[in-house]
Design an enzyme around this catalytic site. Structure first.
Site, PDB file in Angstrom:
ATOM      1  N   CYS A 164      70.309 -25.068  64.702  1.00 27.35           N
ATOM      2  CA  CYS A 164      69.583 -26.300  65.019  1.00 27.35           C
ATOM      3  C   CYS A 164      69.310 -27.200  63.804  1.00 27.35           C
ATOM      4  CB  CYS A 164      68.300 -25.997  65.786  1.00 27.35           C
ATOM      5  SG  CYS A 164      67.452 -24.489  65.345  1.00 27.35           S
ATOM      6  N   ARG A 193      70.932 -12.633  60.950  1.00 21.58           N
ATOM      7  CA  ARG A 193      69.518 -12.340  61.134  1.00 21.58           C
ATOM      8  C   ARG A 193      69.218 -10.956  60.577  1.00 21.58           C
ATOM      9  NH1 ARG A 193      68.552 -14.943  67.258  1.00 21.58           N
ATOM     10  NH2 ARG A 193      69.347 -17.016  66.683  1.00 21.58           N
ATOM     11  N   GLN A 211      77.421 -17.196  68.178  1.00 23.34           N
ATOM     12  CA  GLN A 211      76.721 -17.673  69.371  1.00 23.34           C
ATOM     13  C   GLN A 211      77.368 -18.982  69.822  1.00 23.34           C
ATOM     14  OE1 GLN A 211      72.349 -17.101  69.936  1.00 23.34           O
ATOM     15  NE2 GLN A 211      72.276 -19.309  69.644  1.00 23.34           N
ATOM     16  N   ASP A 213      76.471 -21.759  70.472  1.00 19.15           N
ATOM     17  CA  ASP A 213      75.269 -22.560  70.286  1.00 19.15           C
ATOM     18  C   ASP A 213      75.527 -24.011  70.675  1.00 19.15           C
ATOM     19  OD1 ASP A 213      72.644 -22.659  69.662  1.00 19.15           O
ATOM     20  OD2 ASP A 213      72.863 -22.221  67.533  1.00 19.15           O
ATOM     21  N   HIS A 215      73.313 -27.998  71.143  1.00 21.90           N
ATOM     22  CA  HIS A 215      72.071 -28.770  71.056  1.00 21.90           C
ATOM     23  C   HIS A 215      72.287 -30.146  71.666  1.00 21.90           C
ATOM     24  CE1 HIS A 215      71.373 -25.628  67.996  1.00 21.90           C
ATOM     25  NE2 HIS A 215      70.128 -25.733  68.411  1.00 21.90           N
ATOM     26  N   LYS A 295      61.110 -21.470  76.417  1.00 19.44           N
ATOM     27  CA  LYS A 295      62.524 -21.232  76.695  1.00 19.44           C
ATOM     28  C   LYS A 295      62.715 -20.540  78.038  1.00 19.44           C
ATOM     29  CE  LYS A 295      62.626 -16.772  74.231  1.00 19.44           C
ATOM     30  NZ  LYS A 295      63.407 -15.923  73.298  1.00 19.44           N
ATOM     31  N   HIS A 358      67.827 -26.889  73.052  1.00 19.58           N
ATOM     32  CA  HIS A 358      68.688 -25.842  72.519  1.00 19.58           C
ATOM     33  C   HIS A 358      69.288 -25.096  73.712  1.00 19.58           C
ATOM     34  CE1 HIS A 358      66.298 -25.857  68.584  1.00 19.58           C
ATOM     35  NE2 HIS A 358      65.472 -26.451  69.443  1.00 19.58           N
TER      36      HIS A 358
END
Length: 534
Positions: A164, A193, A211, A213, A215, A295, A358
């Site tokens: 992000c 992570r 991921q 991912d 946005h 979320k 997200h």
């Protein structure tokens, strides 16, 4: 035996005296909650040793090991090394999502893996997520002020756990108008992570992962439609993979968060309304939101009955403000000047802060792959199978073995041409077993390794010219034999003038009788199967 919760007072005391930091305690508390709560299982619970053994065989680590999907090594805990077969499957997952992105308005981007500490402080990750991040020191950095260095050059760095902040920088890199929104970025960059070593587990809990991912930067009035479209995206993808036994879970404001309570209440209300309007049943998990916003998580259950979060949709009012993101909008007087035929001069525009959504559809590709491995038990759909076809030779004749190798190359690259290959060229995963083993042993190995089809080639197959030479095609292992039968029959029905041998191919799917096909016929069949099965 002491209950899980009997440990909590001791852990809380440890925090008070400085032995355990707050974030570590929060993660430990989450683990205790999972231990204490009754688990809902989609899989039948073992009642005897036989059923326990059967479930162990379904575990993705067991299946992946027998099919050479990935390896782990102590030199990089929680970071899988994917074998060629596993890499093929991951790339197919990415290719499938990329094929859907134009329909949902996403543009793929590439972003850095490492950012300066100052960026993570801006985003709030350094104060709220630092314990889960890997800190990195640049060459020659010592943490002090050096007037000869570029500002920030001496900083500590952090490997990104999320995309992000980078996507916020992309949005901010250009001047934006309200007409540009929504802007949707997608990113497959690897994430890191710093998970506790004891929490690492196969592909479901890693330190390095990918991921899907995404946005979405949008106006407040567009939030409802964007969440609805994302839920539709989730539904489409999970239907494709026959993984529709999922649950929705709404995570609300955690104790450690950024932003006002009023912002959080509004965001939670919007997510709850989106779920209700889509007629989705959902659970509420108090305090499980991200530190920047609530979320919606999609939950799947593995072969051991453990719940895993895959897809997620998060609503965020905070990061756009922290990065000072803005887009231009016309004020009331500007709207009057913009009307057709108006002779008034244009006035200065106003700025608004976008809302950030997200979203991840599969979530961690590695985690989704683990659940898919257990769902398919190594019997992959043809379009993503790393073992699509193998040619098995009969006898020890050198000419047969040479021709079988040539056939394998032709089938693997049906659109091959001299020189550089076209971007649209299709490629299939085709192998050749021309060892001295018996045919029965070769067939056994082909089925054990999960080949969708196997073709037998012997001297009798090579009596005609190269174009008319055939191979005896049989179905190997396939998760949905009936679907393959229907796909083959549909392919034959639309063929201009299918031969009798081609028509017999439809019987291959559900019988052990081999069907003779030429190279061209087999190429066409594989192309159509790949397209139709997906």
């Amino acid at each position: 035996m002491r209950s899980a919760w009997s440990l909590w007072p001791s852990l809380a005391c440890a925090q008070n005296i400085g032995l355990v930091d707050r974030n570590s305690l929060r993660r430990l508390r989450s683990s205790l909650v999972r231990l204490a709560e009754p688990q809902r299982h989609n899989h039948p619970q073992p009642t005897d040793t036989a059923s326990t053994d059967a479930r162990q065989q379904e575990n993705h680590r067991v299946v992946a090991s027998s099919h050479d999907i990935y390896a782990l090594h102590i030199s990089s805990p929680g970071s899988p090394l994917f074998q060629p077969s596993g890499t093929h499957i991951v790339q197919k997952l990415q290719a499938f999502l990329r094929a859907q992105y134009p329909s949902y308005g996403f543009q793929e981007v590439l972003t850095p893996t490492i950012y300066k500490k100052s960026l993570w402080e801006t985003s709030g990750h350094w104060n709220n997520y630092k314990d889960d991040m890997f800190a990195v020191t640049g060459r020659g950095a010592h943490g002090g002020h050096d007037p000869e260095r570029e500002i920030g050059e001496n900083e500590e760095y952090g490997l990104k756990p999320m995309n992000c902040p980078g996507h916020c920088l992309l949005f901010k890199s250009q001047k934006r108008s309200y007409k540009d929104l929504p802007i949707r970025y997608a990113d497959f960059s690897p994430l890191h992570r710093n998970e506790l070593s004891g929490a690492l587990s196969g592909l479901t809990r890693l330190r390095r992962f990918h991921q899907d991912d995404g946005h979405i930067f949008c106006r407040p009035s567009q939030v409802k439609d964007e969440i609805s479209r994302t839920l539709d995206f989730v539904r489409l993808v999970y239907q494709t993979f026959n993984m529709e036994d999922y649950r929705f879970r709404l995570g609300t404001r955690p104790e450690q968060h950024i932003g006002s309570v009023d912002d959080w209440d509004k965001a939670e209300a919007r997510l709850k309304s989106a779920l209700q309007e889509s007629q989705q049943y959902f659970d509420i998990n108090p305090g499980d939101g991200a530190f920047y916003g609530p979320k919606i998580d999609i939950i799947l259950t593995d072969a051991d009955g453990k719940d895993h979060q895959t897809a997620t949709i998060q609503l965020d009012f905070q990061l756009p403000r922290r990065f000072e993101l803005a887009y231009d909008v016309p004020g009331p007087e500007q709207e009057e000047r913009m009307k057709p035929g108006s002779t008034q001069d244009a006035a200065s525009v106003e700025s608004e802060t976008p809302v950030l959504i997200h979203r991840a559809i599969l979530g961690s590709l590695e985690r989704f792959l683990a659940l898919l491995i257990e769902s398919e038990a190594g019997k992959w759909p043809f379009w993503m199978n790393p073992n699509q076809l193998i040619i098995l030779t009969v006898g020890k004749d050198a000419s047969v073995r040479q021709r079988a190798e040539e056939m394998a190359k032709q089938l693997a690259s049906p659109d091959s041409r001299p020189g550089a290959q076209a971007l649209s060229a299709r490629n299939f995963m085709v192998d050749c077993d021309n060892t001295d083993q018996s045919l029965a042993k070769k067939i056994f190995n082909a089925r054990r390794r999960g080949y969708s089809f196997y073709a037998v080639v012997g001297k009798r197959n090579l009596v005609q010219s190269a174009e008319m030479q055939t191979m005896d095609l049989s179905l190997g292992v396939h998760p949905k034999q009936q679907d393959v039968q229907q796909a083959i029959e549909a392919f034959l029905d639309q063929s201009a003038s299918p031969s009798s041998t081609m028509r017999q191919a439809s019987q291959t799917a559900l019988s052990s009788t081999a069907t003779g096909l030429t190279i061209r016929q087999c190429q066409d069949l594989m192309k159509d199967l790949e397209k139709r099965y997906l």
